[in-house]
Design a protein around this motif. Structure first.
Motif, PDB file in Angstrom:
ATOM      1  N   GLY A  28       0.841  -1.194   0.000  1.00  0.00           N
ATOM      2  CA  GLY A  28       0.000   0.000   0.000  1.00  0.00           C
ATOM      3  C   GLY A  28       0.875   1.243   0.000  1.00  0.00           C
ATOM      4  O   GLY A  28       2.102   1.132   0.023  1.00  0.00           O
ATOM      5  N   PRO A  29       0.257   2.409   0.013  1.00  0.00           N
ATOM      6  CA  PRO A  29       1.029   3.667  -0.026  1.00  0.00           C
ATOM      7  C   PRO A  29       1.975   3.832   1.163  1.00  0.00           C
ATOM      8  O   PRO A  29       2.994   4.503   1.045  1.00  0.00           O
ATOM      9  CB  PRO A  29      -0.051   4.749  -0.001  1.00  0.00           C
ATOM     10  N   LYS A  30       1.659   3.237   2.309  1.00  0.00           N
ATOM     11  CA  LYS A  30       2.469   3.497   3.518  1.00  0.00           C
ATOM     12  C   LYS A  30       3.162   2.269   4.094  1.00  0.00           C
ATOM     13  O   LYS A  30       3.972   2.389   5.020  1.00  0.00           O
ATOM     14  CB  LYS A  30       1.576   4.084   4.612  1.00  0.00           C
ATOM     15  N   GLY A  31       2.834   1.085   3.612  1.00  0.00           N
ATOM     16  CA  GLY A  31       3.451  -0.109   4.196  1.00  0.00           C
ATOM     17  C   GLY A  31       3.143  -1.323   3.359  1.00  0.00           C
ATOM     18  O   GLY A  31       2.415  -1.240   2.360  1.00  0.00           O
ATOM     19  N   GLU A  32       3.722  -2.456   3.764  1.00  0.00           N
ATOM     20  CA  GLU A  32       3.431  -3.687   3.031  1.00  0.00           C
ATOM     21  C   GLU A  32       3.387  -4.877   3.980  1.00  0.00           C
ATOM     22  O   GLU A  32       4.000  -4.875   5.050  1.00  0.00           O
ATOM     23  CB  GLU A  32       4.478  -3.925   1.943  1.00  0.00           C
ATOM     24  N   PHE A  33       2.634  -5.881   3.573  1.00  0.00           N
ATOM     25  CA  PHE A  33       2.676  -7.188   4.217  1.00  0.00           C
ATOM     26  C   PHE A  33       3.433  -8.093   3.255  1.00  0.00           C
ATOM     27  O   PHE A  33       2.956  -8.369   2.156  1.00  0.00           O
ATOM     28  CB  PHE A  33       1.263  -7.701   4.501  1.00  0.00           C
ATOM     29  N   PRO A  34       4.623  -8.555   3.656  1.00  0.00           N
ATOM     30  CA  PRO A  34       5.470  -9.273   2.697  1.00  0.00           C
ATOM     31  C   PRO A  34       4.938 -10.648   2.302  1.00  0.00           C
ATOM     32  O   PRO A  34       5.294 -11.143   1.237  1.00  0.00           O
ATOM     33  CB  PRO A  34       6.814  -9.402   3.430  1.00  0.00           C
ATOM     34  N   ALA A  35       4.111 -11.245   3.102  1.00  0.00           N
ATOM     35  CA  ALA A  35       3.684 -12.627   2.818  1.00  0.00           C
ATOM     36  C   ALA A  35       2.278 -12.870   3.347  1.00  0.00           C
ATOM     37  O   ALA A  35       2.089 -13.560   4.348  1.00  0.00           O
ATOM     38  CB  ALA A  35       4.677 -13.606   3.450  1.00  0.00           C
ATOM     39  N   LEU A  36       1.292 -12.303   2.654  1.00  0.00           N
ATOM     40  CA  LEU A  36      -0.086 -12.449   3.123  1.00  0.00           C
ATOM     41  C   LEU A  36      -0.634 -13.826   2.742  1.00  0.00           C
ATOM     42  O   LEU A  36      -0.347 -14.353   1.660  1.00  0.00           O
ATOM     43  CB  LEU A  36      -0.959 -11.341   2.506  1.00  0.00           C
ATOM     44  N   VAL A  37      -1.427 -14.381   3.646  1.00  0.00           N
ATOM     45  CA  VAL A  37      -2.045 -15.701   3.427  1.00  0.00           C
ATOM     46  C   VAL A  37      -3.104 -15.613   2.333  1.00  0.00           C
ATOM     47  O   VAL A  37      -3.909 -14.679   2.317  1.00  0.00           O
ATOM     48  CB  VAL A  37      -2.719 -16.176   4.736  1.00  0.00           C
ATOM     49  N   ILE A  38      -3.107 -16.607   1.439  1.00  0.00           N
ATOM     50  CA  ILE A  38      -4.181 -16.764   0.455  1.00  0.00           C
ATOM     51  C   ILE A  38      -5.170 -17.790   0.995  1.00  0.00           C
ATOM     52  O   ILE A  38      -4.769 -18.820   1.527  1.00  0.00           O
ATOM     53  CB  ILE A  38      -3.636 -17.300  -0.892  1.00  0.00           C
ATOM     54  N   ILE A  39      -6.458 -17.467   0.870  1.00  0.00           N
ATOM     55  CA  ILE A  39      -7.480 -18.480   1.146  1.00  0.00           C
ATOM     56  C   ILE A  39      -8.076 -18.939  -0.177  1.00  0.00           C
ATOM     57  O   ILE A  39      -8.525 -18.122  -0.987  1.00  0.00           O
ATOM     58  CB  ILE A  39      -8.562 -17.952   2.116  1.00  0.00           C
ATOM     59  N   GLY A  40      -7.990 -20.253  -0.423  1.00  0.00           N
ATOM     60  CA  GLY A  40      -8.491 -20.827  -1.655  1.00  0.00           C
ATOM     61  C   GLY A  40      -9.838 -21.496  -1.419  1.00  0.00           C
ATOM     62  O   GLY A  40     -10.293 -21.590  -0.278  1.00  0.00           O
ATOM     63  N   PRO A  41     -10.554 -21.935  -2.456  1.00  0.00           N
ATOM     64  CA  PRO A  41     -10.110 -21.894  -3.857  1.00  0.00           C
ATOM     65  C   PRO A  41     -10.254 -20.508  -4.477  1.00  0.00           C
ATOM     66  O   PRO A  41     -10.641 -19.564  -3.781  1.00  0.00           O
ATOM     67  CB  PRO A  41     -11.061 -22.891  -4.519  1.00  0.00           C
ATOM     68  N   GLU A  42      -9.954 -20.403  -5.770  1.00  0.00           N
ATOM     69  CA  GLU A  42     -10.080 -19.133  -6.478  1.00  0.00           C
ATOM     70  C   GLU A  42     -11.513 -18.622  -6.403  1.00  0.00           C
ATOM     71  O   GLU A  42     -12.457 -19.410  -6.290  1.00  0.00           O
ATOM     72  CB  GLU A  42      -9.672 -19.290  -7.961  1.00  0.00           C
ATOM     73  N   ARG A  43     -11.647 -17.296  -6.481  1.00  0.00           N
ATOM     74  CA  ARG A  43     -12.970 -16.662  -6.482  1.00  0.00           C
ATOM     75  C   ARG A  43     -13.155 -15.895  -7.786  1.00  0.00           C
ATOM     76  O   ARG A  43     -12.213 -15.734  -8.552  1.00  0.00           O
ATOM     77  CB  ARG A  43     -13.078 -15.670  -5.313  1.00  0.00           C
ATOM     78  N   ARG A  44     -14.358 -15.370  -7.973  1.00  0.00           N
ATOM     79  CA  ARG A  44     -14.658 -14.620  -9.184  1.00  0.00           C
ATOM     80  C   ARG A  44     -13.770 -13.377  -9.274  1.00  0.00           C
ATOM     81  O   ARG A  44     -13.277 -13.025 -10.346  1.00  0.00           O
ATOM     82  CB  ARG A  44     -16.148 -14.216  -9.166  1.00  0.00           C
ATOM     83  N   GLU A  45     -13.572 -12.705  -8.138  1.00  0.00           N
ATOM     84  CA  GLU A  45     -12.730 -11.505  -8.101  1.00  0.00           C
ATOM     85  C   GLU A  45     -11.724 -11.621  -6.965  1.00  0.00           C
ATOM     86  O   GLU A  45     -12.029 -12.189  -5.911  1.00  0.00           O
ATOM     87  CB  GLU A  45     -13.582 -10.263  -7.817  1.00  0.00           C
ATOM     88  N   SER A  46     -10.559 -11.028  -7.157  1.00  0.00           N
ATOM     89  CA  SER A  46      -9.585 -10.978  -6.066  1.00  0.00           C
ATOM     90  C   SER A  46     -10.090 -10.034  -4.982  1.00  0.00           C
ATOM     91  O   SER A  46     -10.736  -9.021  -5.278  1.00  0.00           O
ATOM     92  CB  SER A  46      -8.225 -10.502  -6.581  1.00  0.00           C
TER      93      SER A  46
END
Lengths: 206, 206
Positions: free
Chosen positions: B69-87
């Motif tokens: 983001g503009p002020k910080g980052e999360f280097p390794a965010l968890v993904i919850i699957g399965p895939e969805r219609r939109e991120s």
């Protein structure tokens, strides 16, 4: 539609029939004893007021203190003055996890058995062996307000706030003193959880 | 003492007379569309399940995504699957402040007008132009539970939890599906604000 009007009516009636209290969100901060202020800032150094807080006589200070825990540190934590009998560090649960300490939920000043943390200032360091708490939600209440609404010191009440994230805070402790202005204090976890905005009012439920 | 017994009695009666729902705290995470998974992880790459979640068919993945983001980052965010219609990126208000984005409070999938964020994976980056939300508290509810307790889809209820930080969450949205296991989801700000512990139960108030 009539469902919406019914709900609006109920909400208005509820808010008109319960005492209102203004909420304030307290960020992480610390209080210093005179002895610890001497060690951290230099012997006899005065705390420099920057901003007056809503509680009469309380102020944020120009001086900042580094707070170090087993897992992280806050390089420049705000001091709230004036000095107190014992040094005390007030964190949110989020802050505590970040520092790596496990403070209990306590009212201010109730520090027996709480964990410590390292404080560092321009003149030196202090290893507190206790003094870190998560502040239990409470209402600073002036006796006039308590008398008007039939409330008493140490009474446990609930406070409901309205927002998209509306919450009723239960187990809210009333603290009575002629030195207090009437405000409810919550921490930033609680503020985020209830959609807090500056000036937000809550309804006191007995 | 009789005051304590009265209160205990009231609490027990309350808890026996309201439907119970188990709470779960959701940490920050994201869901990926198939197209974004291709760009971030490589064309046709499958998400690798690591842990099954309480909602049938949902799982955390071995793959991680950097969120900037503009002020910080999360280097390794968890993904919850399965895939969805939109991120979709789900943050707490604390996380959003850290990244420097201002997502609205929304139910999952309701992404119109939400802010975006940069995603980076081993195979490339995606600049989402929308998809970041703070999840509105909700109950995933199986129709059997709803029928048993006279609840319906999209109903707004309150849920009371007992702890030293006891809270009644208002504006809780019921979401009904035969694919759901019945759990209430809150974020970590809300979890911290209510003294959440794993397995905690809440009383549903209509």
């Amino acid at each position: 539609m009539s469902d919406v009007i019914d709900r609006l009516h109920d909400t208005v009636r509820f808010r008109l029939s319960h005492p209102l209290v203004q909420l304030e969100a307290s960020g992480r901060h610390l209080h210093l004893s005179r002895a610890d202020a001497d060690r951290l800032l230099g012997p006899g150094v005065s705390l420099t007021p920057v901003n007056d807080l809503s509680q009469p006589g309380q102020f944020t200070c120009a001086e900042r203190i580094k707070v170090t825990g087993p897992k992280g540190e806050f390089p420049a934590l705000v001091i709230i003055g004036p000095e107190r009998r014992e040094s005390q560090v007030e964190l949110s649960a989020t802050d505590a996890l970040f520092l790596g300490v496990k403070p209990p939920l306590r009212l201010s000043g109730d520090l027996a058995g709480t964990p410590g943390v390292r404080l560092t200032g321009p003149a030196g360091s202090v290893d507190l062996d206790h003094g870190v708490i998560i502040a239990q939600r409470h209402i600073h209440m002036h006796p006039n307000y308590a008398t008007r609404h039939g409330l008493r010191d140490r009474q446990v009440v609930s406070v409901r706030v309205w927002s998209q994230r509306g919450v009723t805070f239960n187990n809210v402790i009333v603290r009575l003193s002629p030195d207090f202005a009437t405000y409810m204090h919550i921490d930033y976890d609680e503020a985020n959880a209830c959609g807090f905005r500056k000036g937000m009012l809550g309804s006191v439920i007995v």
